[in-house]
Enzyme design. Structure first.
Site, PDB file in Angstrom:
ATOM      1  CD  GLU A 172      -9.976   4.102  -1.129  1.00 12.69           C
ATOM      2  OE1 GLU A 172     -10.848   4.581  -0.407  1.00 12.69           O
ATOM      3  OE2 GLU A 172      -8.917   3.634  -0.673  1.00 12.69           O
TER       4      GLU A 172
ATOM      5  CG  ASP B   3      -2.286   0.640   0.872  1.00 11.56           C
ATOM      6  OD1 ASP B   3      -2.280   1.815   0.479  1.00 11.56           O
ATOM      7  OD2 ASP B   3      -3.327  -0.032   0.980  1.00 11.56           O
TER       8      ASP B   3
ATOM      9  CD1 TRP C  44     -10.086  -1.659   5.746  1.00 13.25           C
ATOM     10  CD2 TRP C  44      -8.172  -1.789   4.601  1.00 13.25           C
ATOM     11  NE1 TRP C  44     -10.373  -2.162   4.498  1.00 13.25           N
ATOM     12  CE2 TRP C  44      -9.209  -2.244   3.771  1.00 13.25           C
ATOM     13  CE3 TRP C  44      -6.863  -1.773   4.097  1.00 13.25           C
ATOM     14  CZ2 TRP C  44      -9.001  -2.694   2.469  1.00 13.25           C
ATOM     15  CZ3 TRP C  44      -6.656  -2.208   2.796  1.00 13.25           C
ATOM     16  CH2 TRP C  44      -7.712  -2.659   1.992  1.00 13.25           C
TER      17      TRP C  44
ATOM     18  CG  HIS D 197      -4.320   2.402  -2.090  1.00 13.81           C
ATOM     19  ND1 HIS D 197      -4.284   3.274  -1.036  1.00 13.81           N
ATOM     20  CD2 HIS D 197      -5.629   2.265  -2.425  1.00 13.81           C
ATOM     21  CE1 HIS D 197      -5.527   3.654  -0.732  1.00 13.81           C
ATOM     22  NE2 HIS D 197      -6.364   3.067  -1.568  1.00 13.81           N
TER      23      HIS D 197
HETATM   24  C1  ACM Z   1     -10.900  -0.256   0.496  1.00 18.13           C
HETATM   25  O1  ACM Z   1     -11.386  -0.220   1.642  1.00 18.13           O
HETATM   26  N1  ACM Z   1     -10.313   0.813  -0.026  1.00 18.13           N
HETATM   27  C2  ACM Z   1     -10.984  -1.448  -0.312  1.00 18.13           C
END
Ligand code: ACM
Ligand code: ZN
Length: 754
Positions: free
Chosen positions: A323, A187, A464, A260
């Protein structure tokens, strides 16, 4: 005359199968569980025939029995072992198994090695200890999984987790019958896997020189400037893959593209559109700099994936796709050239072109690409599967196009969201995903046909780690929520939420404690409801759980020696008339959990509009309309990072509502507060028009600009009615996330004379 054979059969059933109605102690619950009278008592040695199971399972079972129950499984080959394994050749359901416990023998029957592992874990959960006795209640279990993708994800980029920590995570997920570990290895904030051909990915990309403090929306931001990072060598990756295999867990690696990718671009800036060298960011969010879509970048990613495929046998390979802002691509000659040469309509089709190239490569190697639902934009690659995170709509669309889908909607599957409304919760990303909400999740959307629903492989929870800096916090955010999801994904006969709660509290929190898991105690927190009273509002804290009780008369904990009386419920009344304006109070609701006193906290504001009736001319959006009647006058200010339950969210450019003060009141000023979180498309409004009246005929109007979150405007009028008109920007301005869309307006509270 009645048939004597039937009578005999009924008699036999009565004699031999005295089934007891009882709750199954196993999570996730098996498809059928029948409990009978009598129990199997363990001695220190149990003669066991392991003939039918592989070595790794033998070892696993042996080790767990010894560690947890001090029982040695003594391997024998006689015909009459006390505990034996049997192979069933065929069954309708994949990974089907049975457990049969009679007072003097235990039979575990499996259809596959994985099913045998599931059976062993179920069996371990059946064992009880009472005093000096260790036993299993006589019972019969038949079981098989509901979904084939039962996943947990872990982001090791935002914060790094060691090999041993990852193994512990795998142990725990496997024990609760998850079979897919989605390892988010790359990321913006760190590249975490060794790639031999591109050593700078880990020499440079695995390290950042700062990390943002507090929540990233905090203004002004401050940074911790310690060097932070880490990565896994290919040898370590192989070790983890092998370890997971021994627990029947498949690892799906994720290599993010085209967005990312800042850590990769810090190492190899030539693969960005600008070519400018930038650092590995210490800030969270979505960045404009993504991979350039030129051929060289696609080749670079194919090289990386070639090494990844050598390490991971998984059929599915995750390539991210979420994103990815298109700003750089719009201005990049290389990207525009690719658009022109390939007759693409826009940058969304360019992303689709990029992913299609990767899809073709993975397909040629016999693998299958999976990506976040943004890969639908601009057209889905022919062989791709979709992981639906922005709700379930992307998943539904992909299924309609004939693609396989894994559901992971933010609403139910994001474990980086808050799990309770306790003001004392450690900082989280935002949002609210309670145990009960997860338990209610149904991965197959209602509007799919039976045929279409077969394309839903299952679901997974995402961890996350922006706000999960260490293993203790990872455990806190994952457990026991993962157990609720395991029920959703495994159980074809899911018990009620209440039964699940009971089994969890009675048995599994002890198991988690024994496994040294720092689980959240939110399941014990009382349910809070807010209601209107004649004079204001009432907060009610209530629980049906037997394990803890509230302590009355100990609010604010000023007098810890005050007399303790136990109740299942506390009611706190806040009156409009009696209270000083604007005072902030912290309500501490202490309650017992075992022997510990665990307070939960609630901050509230006392003010003159508490509980007054509001007439909405504009309705808030359904998703953000929690306790709509009272939300703006309930005394509870929204926290940041925001937790959706405290805010009303509107998706219109004008908001109108009216408050009835019930009697003429002197109003020196009006107070309104708003949320600003531009990354979530939530903006401050532009204008507020306040109208006051004593008779609803003649109105006085006041107009104000909005320049900050919390606003107090002087009006100095007597009034019985106040009308609010809130005007937002028409569209989100250029260069902001969601540009061109209508912005959200979020409000938490309105007050007067504050
Ligand atoms: C994500 O939560 N951007 C997949
Ligand atoms: Zn470019």
């Amino acid at each position: 005359m009645k048939n004597p054979k039937i009578i005999l059969l009924i008699l036999l059933i009565c004699v031999f199968s005295k089934e007891i109605i009882a709750q199954c102690p196993i999570i996730p619950a098996p498809s059928s569980y029948s409990q009978y009278k009598g129990k199997f008592l363990f001695s220190i040695f149990v003669e066991t025939n392991f003939a039918q199971i592989p070595e790794n399972l033998k070892k696993y079972f042996d080790k767990e029995m010894l560690q947890q129950f001090h029982t040695d499984l003594l391997e024998i080959e006689s015909d009459k072992p006390i505990l034996s394994f049997l192979k069933i050749e065929s069954a309708i359901h994949k990974d089907y198994y049975e457990i049969d416990v009679k007072s003097n023998c235990i039979q575990i029957s499996c259809t596959s090695d994985a099913s045998c592992f599931y059976a062993i874990n179920s069996f371990l959960q059946l064992i009880e200890k009472k005093g000096t006795e260790t036993y299993v209640q006589n019972c019969k279990i038949t079981d098989y999984p509901k979904f084939e993708w039962r996943g947990l994800h872990l982001d090791v980029s935002r914060h790094f987790f060691t090999v041993d920590e990852v193994k512990k995570y795998i142990d725990l997920m496997a024990f609760y019958k998850f079979n897919t570990f989605h390892w988010h290895l790359t990321d913006d904030q760190g590249w975490r896997i060794e790639i031999k051909k591109y050593p700078k990915l880990t020499d440079i990309g695995a390290w950042r020189d700062s990390t943002v403090n507090a929540h990233y929306t905090t203004n002004p931001r401050t940074y911790n400037t310690d060097i932070y990072g880490g990565f896994y060598t290919q040898e370590q990756v192989k070790e983890v893959v092998k370890y997971a295999e021994s627990k029947y867990v498949n690892i799906v690696p994720e290599i993010e593209m085209p967005g990312h990718a800042r850590a990769a671009l810090a190492a190899y800036p030539e693969f960005s559109c600008t070519g400018i060298q930038q650092n590995v960011p210490g800030l969270w969010g979505v960045f404009d700099d993504i991979y350039c879509s030129k051929k060289e970048t696609i080749d670079f990613n194919i090289d990386i994936l070639s090494e990844v495929l050598e390490l991971f046998p998984s059929k599915f390979i995750h390539v991210g796709g979420d994103e990815a802002p298109k700003d750089r691509w719009k201005k990049c000659n290389n990207c525009q050239k690719v658009i022109l040469e390939n007759n693409l309509n826009d940058e969304h089709e360019l992303q689709s072109y990029f992913i299609k190239k990767i899809d073709a490569f993975l397909t040629s190697k016999g693998r299958k690409l999976i990506g976040w639902d943004e890969i639908l934009e601009g057209g889905l690659s022919p062989n791709a599967a979709v992981m639906s995170w922005r709700g379930t709509q992307g998943g539904i669309e992909a299924v309609k196009q004939g693609h396989a889908v894994v559901m992971s909607p933010g609403s139910h599957c994001y474990f980086d969201h808050y799990q309770s409304k306790n003001s004392g919760e450690p900082i989280a990303f935002g949002g609210f995903t309670s145990l009960e909400k997860i338990y209610s999740f149904e991965p197959i959307p209602e509007d799919l046909s039976l045929q279409e629903s077969k394309l839903i492989l299952g679901a997974q929870a995402n961890l996350w780690t922006e706000y999960i800096p260490n293993m203790k916090q990872l455990e806190y955010m994952t457990f026991p929520r993962a157990l609720a999801l395991s029920q959703v994904l495994w159980s074809v006969s899911k018990p009620s939420y209440k039964e699940f709660q009971e089994t969890l509290i009675k048995k599994h929190l002890f198991i988690l404690k024994q496994k040294d898991v720092n689980y959240s105690k939110a399941v014990f927190y009382p349910e809070m409801t807010i209601s209107k009273t004649k004079k204001g509002i009432q907060y009610q804290f209530k629980s049906d759980l037997k394990e803890y009780q509230f302590i009355e008369n100990n609010i604010n904990q000023q007098d810890s020696n005050s007399k303790i009386s136990f109740h299942k419920e506390i009611k706190v009344n806040l009156d409009r008339q009696k209270i000083p304006n604007g005072e902030t109070a912290a309500l501490v609701v202490p309650f017992y959990l075992g022997l510990e006193l665990n307070p939960i906290y609630l901050n509230y504001k006392l003010h003159q509009l508490l509980g007054l009736p509001i007439k909405y001319i504009t309705q808030p959006n359904e998703r953000y309309s929690n306790n709509k009647e009272l939300c703006l006058v309930d005394g509870i200010l929204g926290k940041t990072p925001w937790n959706s339950s405290e805010w009303l969210g509107f998706d219109t450019t004008e908001i109108n509502f009216e408050v009835n003060l019930l009697k003429e009141t002197e109003i020196k000023n009006v107070y309104l507060s708003f949320l600003e979180d531009v990354s979530s498309w939530i903006h401050l409004p532009e204008k507020i028009i306040i109208s006051t009246s004593t008779d609803q005929k003649k109105w006085d109007e006041f107009s104000f600009d909005v320049t900050k979150n919390k606003n107090s405007y002087q009006i100095n009028k007597n009034a019985t009615y106040i009308r609010y008109k809130i005007v937002s920007k028409m569209i989100i301005p250029l260069n902001f996330p969601g540009e061109g869309n209508i912005p959200w307006t979020f409000m938490d509270e309105i007050m007067i004379n504050y």
